[in-house]
Design a protein around this motif. Sequence first.
Motif, PDB file in Angstrom:
ATOM      1  N   LEU A 339       0.775  -1.183   0.091  1.00  0.00           N
ATOM      2  CA  LEU A 339       0.054  -0.019  -0.069  1.00  0.00           C
ATOM      3  C   LEU A 339       0.836   1.311   0.094  1.00  0.00           C
ATOM      4  CD1 LEU A 339      -2.707   1.466   0.220  1.00  0.00           C
ATOM      5  CD2 LEU A 339      -2.527   1.264   2.782  1.00  0.00           C
ATOM      6  N   ALA A 340       2.043   1.192   0.772  1.00  0.00           N
ATOM      7  CA  ALA A 340       2.728   2.548   0.772  1.00  0.00           C
ATOM      8  C   ALA A 340       3.369   2.727  -0.415  1.00  0.00           C
ATOM      9  CB  ALA A 340       3.867   2.476   2.035  1.00  0.00           C
ATOM     10  N   LEU A 341       3.861   1.541  -1.238  1.00  0.00           N
ATOM     11  CA  LEU A 341       4.488   1.875  -2.428  1.00  0.00           C
ATOM     12  C   LEU A 341       3.595   2.165  -3.612  1.00  0.00           C
ATOM     13  CD1 LEU A 341       6.614  -1.520  -2.326  1.00  0.00           C
ATOM     14  CD2 LEU A 341       7.743   0.786  -2.404  1.00  0.00           C
ATOM     15  N   ALA A 342       2.234   1.676  -3.618  1.00  0.00           N
ATOM     16  CA  ALA A 342       1.217   2.145  -4.382  1.00  0.00           C
ATOM     17  C   ALA A 342       0.988   3.419  -4.263  1.00  0.00           C
ATOM     18  CB  ALA A 342       0.087   1.158  -4.493  1.00  0.00           C
ATOM     19  N   ILE A 343       0.864   3.895  -3.049  1.00  0.00           N
ATOM     20  CA  ILE A 343       0.626   5.459  -2.865  1.00  0.00           C
ATOM     21  C   ILE A 343       1.737   6.495  -3.188  1.00  0.00           C
ATOM     22  CG2 ILE A 343      -0.039   7.054  -0.930  1.00  0.00           C
ATOM     23  CD1 ILE A 343      -1.570   4.972   0.309  1.00  0.00           C
ATOM     24  N   SER A 344       2.814   5.869  -3.056  1.00  0.00           N
ATOM     25  CA  SER A 344       4.113   6.874  -3.295  1.00  0.00           C
ATOM     26  C   SER A 344       4.616   6.641  -4.677  1.00  0.00           C
ATOM     27  CB  SER A 344       4.928   6.413  -2.252  1.00  0.00           C
ATOM     28  OG  SER A 344       5.560   5.215  -2.078  1.00  0.00           O
ATOM     29  N   GLY A 345       4.544   5.694  -5.266  1.00  0.00           N
ATOM     30  CA  GLY A 345       5.087   5.621  -6.429  1.00  0.00           C
ATOM     31  C   GLY A 345       4.050   5.373  -7.843  1.00  0.00           C
ATOM     32  N   THR A 346       4.638   5.776  -8.849  1.00  0.00           N
ATOM     33  CA  THR A 346       3.989   5.718 -10.342  1.00  0.00           C
ATOM     34  C   THR A 346       4.051   4.436 -10.717  1.00  0.00           C
ATOM     35  OG1 THR A 346       5.832   6.369 -11.712  1.00  0.00           O
ATOM     36  CG2 THR A 346       4.500   8.094 -10.687  1.00  0.00           C
ATOM     37  N   PHE A 347       3.356   3.689 -11.762  1.00  0.00           N
ATOM     38  CA  PHE A 347       3.344   2.271 -12.181  1.00  0.00           C
ATOM     39  C   PHE A 347       4.487   2.441 -12.994  1.00  0.00           C
ATOM     40  CE2 PHE A 347       3.142   0.187 -16.246  1.00  0.00           C
ATOM     41  CZ  PHE A 347       3.008  -1.007 -15.851  1.00  0.00           C
ATOM     42  N   GLU A 348       5.263   3.341 -13.703  1.00  0.00           N
ATOM     43  CA  GLU A 348       6.409   3.311 -14.365  1.00  0.00           C
ATOM     44  C   GLU A 348       7.598   2.950 -13.507  1.00  0.00           C
ATOM     45  OE1 GLU A 348       3.820   4.432 -17.437  1.00  0.00           O
ATOM     46  OE2 GLU A 348       4.267   5.220 -15.438  1.00  0.00           O
ATOM     47  N   GLN A 349       7.548   3.728 -12.523  1.00  0.00           N
ATOM     48  CA  GLN A 349       8.721   3.423 -11.205  1.00  0.00           C
ATOM     49  C   GLN A 349       8.589   2.235 -10.605  1.00  0.00           C
ATOM     50  OE1 GLN A 349       7.477   6.897  -8.696  1.00  0.00           O
ATOM     51  NE2 GLN A 349       8.815   8.223  -9.781  1.00  0.00           N
ATOM     52  N   LEU A 350       7.514   1.587 -10.481  1.00  0.00           N
ATOM     53  CA  LEU A 350       7.361   0.486  -9.834  1.00  0.00           C
ATOM     54  C   LEU A 350       7.658  -0.746 -10.741  1.00  0.00           C
ATOM     55  CD1 LEU A 350       4.234   1.319  -7.753  1.00  0.00           C
ATOM     56  CD2 LEU A 350       6.410   0.933  -6.740  1.00  0.00           C
ATOM     57  N   ALA A 351       7.155  -0.521 -11.728  1.00  0.00           N
ATOM     58  CA  ALA A 351       7.641  -1.557 -12.858  1.00  0.00           C
ATOM     59  C   ALA A 351       9.076  -1.617 -13.172  1.00  0.00           C
ATOM     60  CB  ALA A 351       6.673  -1.206 -14.018  1.00  0.00           C
ATOM     61  N   ILE A 352       9.525  -0.496 -13.265  1.00  0.00           N
ATOM     62  CA  ILE A 352      11.204  -0.891 -13.411  1.00  0.00           C
ATOM     63  C   ILE A 352      11.941  -1.320 -12.159  1.00  0.00           C
ATOM     64  CG2 ILE A 352      13.167   0.489 -13.562  1.00  0.00           C
ATOM     65  CD1 ILE A 352      11.590   2.567 -15.416  1.00  0.00           C
ATOM     66  N   LEU A 353      11.356  -0.861 -11.085  1.00  0.00           N
ATOM     67  CA  LEU A 353      12.035  -1.715  -9.993  1.00  0.00           C
ATOM     68  C   LEU A 353      11.776  -3.223  -9.838  1.00  0.00           C
ATOM     69  CD1 LEU A 353      11.444   0.863  -7.213  1.00  0.00           C
ATOM     70  CD2 LEU A 353      13.564   0.329  -8.015  1.00  0.00           C
ATOM     71  N   ALA A 354      10.387  -3.575 -10.428  1.00  0.00           N
ATOM     72  CA  ALA A 354      10.018  -4.997 -10.469  1.00  0.00           C
ATOM     73  C   ALA A 354      10.960  -5.648 -11.520  1.00  0.00           C
ATOM     74  CB  ALA A 354       8.877  -5.042 -10.766  1.00  0.00           C
ATOM     75  N   ASN A 355      10.931  -4.880 -12.603  1.00  0.00           N
ATOM     76  CA  ASN A 355      11.656  -5.554 -13.757  1.00  0.00           C
ATOM     77  C   ASN A 355      13.170  -5.669 -13.538  1.00  0.00           C
ATOM     78  OD1 ASN A 355       9.308  -5.712 -15.113  1.00  0.00           O
ATOM     79  ND2 ASN A 355       9.684  -3.783 -16.311  1.00  0.00           N
ATOM     80  N   LEU A 356      13.861  -4.730 -12.754  1.00  0.00           N
ATOM     81  CA  LEU A 356      15.133  -4.864 -12.307  1.00  0.00           C
ATOM     82  C   LEU A 356      15.414  -6.148 -11.543  1.00  0.00           C
ATOM     83  CD1 LEU A 356      18.211  -3.796 -11.970  1.00  0.00           C
ATOM     84  CD2 LEU A 356      17.416  -2.384 -10.138  1.00  0.00           C
ATOM     85  N   SER A 357      14.676  -6.256 -10.542  1.00  0.00           N
ATOM     86  CA  SER A 357      14.862  -7.364  -9.636  1.00  0.00           C
ATOM     87  C   SER A 357      14.521  -8.640 -10.308  1.00  0.00           C
ATOM     88  CB  SER A 357      13.553  -7.435  -8.524  1.00  0.00           C
ATOM     89  OG  SER A 357      13.763  -6.146  -7.994  1.00  0.00           O
ATOM     90  N   THR A 358      13.526  -8.720 -11.327  1.00  0.00           N
ATOM     91  CA  THR A 358      13.208  -9.825 -12.324  1.00  0.00           C
ATOM     92  C   THR A 358      14.524 -10.084 -12.909  1.00  0.00           C
ATOM     93  OG1 THR A 358      10.800  -9.137 -12.403  1.00  0.00           O
ATOM     94  CG2 THR A 358      11.875 -10.643 -13.978  1.00  0.00           C
ATOM     95  N   LEU A 359      15.255  -9.411 -13.730  1.00  0.00           N
ATOM     96  CA  LEU A 359      16.196  -9.478 -14.463  1.00  0.00           C
ATOM     97  C   LEU A 359      17.267 -10.085 -13.799  1.00  0.00           C
ATOM     98  CD1 LEU A 359      15.802  -6.717 -17.126  1.00  0.00           C
ATOM     99  CD2 LEU A 359      15.496  -8.999 -17.722  1.00  0.00           C
ATOM    100  N   LEU A 360      17.530  -9.628 -12.532  1.00  0.00           N
ATOM    101  CA  LEU A 360      18.621 -10.028 -11.775  1.00  0.00           C
ATOM    102  C   LEU A 360      18.305 -11.515 -11.470  1.00  0.00           C
ATOM    103  CD1 LEU A 360      19.387  -6.928  -9.412  1.00  0.00           C
ATOM    104  CD2 LEU A 360      20.736  -7.791 -11.324  1.00  0.00           C
ATOM    105  N   LEU A 361      17.159 -11.875 -11.162  1.00  0.00           N
ATOM    106  CA  LEU A 361      16.653 -13.242 -11.014  1.00  0.00           C
ATOM    107  C   LEU A 361      16.942 -14.050 -12.111  1.00  0.00           C
ATOM    108  CD1 LEU A 361      15.161 -15.048  -8.773  1.00  0.00           C
ATOM    109  CD2 LEU A 361      12.952 -14.475  -9.709  1.00  0.00           C
ATOM    110  N   TYR A 362      16.452 -13.709 -13.249  1.00  0.00           N
ATOM    111  CA  TYR A 362      16.681 -14.357 -14.498  1.00  0.00           C
ATOM    112  C   TYR A 362      18.036 -14.624 -14.804  1.00  0.00           C
ATOM    113  CZ  TYR A 362      11.888 -13.360 -15.879  1.00  0.00           C
ATOM    114  OH  TYR A 362      10.403 -13.139 -16.108  1.00  0.00           O
TER     115      TYR A 362
END
Length: 439
Positions: A339-362
């Motif tokens: 909830l805190a992340l969704a309120i404070s961040g935009t879709f693009e910001q959150l998506a990029i952080l998710a994708n960075l984590s995803t690519l490191l996992l990949y």
Amino acid sequence: MHDETTTRSESSLVRALGVWGLAASIVNVTIGGGIFRLPASAASQLGGAAPLAYLVCAVAMGLIVLCFAQAGSRVALTGGPYAYVEVAFGPLPGFLAGVLLWVVGTFALAAVSTIFADSLGALIPALGGSAARVVVLLVIFAALAAVNVRGVKQGTTLNSVATVAKLLPLVLLLVVGAFAIRAPNLAWEGAPAAGDLARSSIVLIFAFAGIESALVPSGEVKNVARTIPRAIGLAMVTITTMYIGLHLVAQGVLGAALAKSGTPLADAAAVALGPWGRTLILVGAVVSMFGYVSGMTLAVPRALFALGRDGFLPRRLAAVHPRFHTPHVAIVVQSVIVLALAISGTFEQLAILANLSTLLLYAACALAAWELRRRNVQAGGIPFRVPAAGLVPFLALAVIAWLLTSIKRDEWMVVGGVIVVAVVIFYATAGARGARTAG
């Protein structure tokens, strides 16, 4: 560490997932809320050349899924990428892969929550303001946390309905919208700069991620050496075809207006199908994303629960509700974080952080695929083989490295900070975890 107890636990699982079932699971997890927003993001960065980013993502994911297929056909344990990395490299890398899996889920859930709020605001204008958006997010997460605390059955009821509500409107838009495309809207001048293409792709790959979650139940897949590779291939062809088709429809129908649209597929449906089409897509998007948010609110807290149970985080996180028998503390804590992340961040910001984590996992999984093949680790049956199998992981790593060149310093600091904290936690809790195991 996978010991005799783990082996006995895994052997008790029923291996019932076949090619079609696993492929359907991958498609369901992958086609989430992102596709309802990402065509606008891609168009704003690349204009008419945006379809190139989809092709880049398809090539990148093609290489990555080959690594998943190789690793998945050699490791039959539940846990997906976490299991692959742990078997290949040991407890610390496996733990970090598990943490990254939690980070991916957390940022992805927050990102989709922002699109859900925006789509609901577009469907019901009274909920469209910034203040109303915060209230919507508060109500949704409070309600979902309460539902999931009350029991797993209640938390999973919406998934089947959400899948149908998600796919049928998209297929309808894809078929009918093709007849409303205006050819000049698909024209583009010159090739985009490599840096712009990488940045657009790093956002867009959000819509392609999901395999890492769908492969977690590998311990329940029958004939992993055959099923996992075929299911991944079938699912990725389906997903890529649908994504490129939907973007071409949106771009061909909306033209330059696509880049500024907050609800691109709904706006394209309004042109191709009329007002009812826009409403249909918005309703489908809201139901789809609500199902995703509900499902992830059920799934992601279990990672916090496991970390508390295993001694990495406070044991309070592993508390089980005395009446409902659910990890209620983990659910509440996870919901507050998202909830805190969704309120404070935009879709693009959150998506990029998710994708960075995803690519490191990949990247970790690509290395694990190479190491498992080098050591000839087998789960039973003949492991999946591809031409130049020893080269594929390094091609995947090269593409991942190129995509990561578009990540900004502050984005690296967020995910890098999480990894550093995870390493500290791993070693700081080693003594207590060892004593508990010995006891």
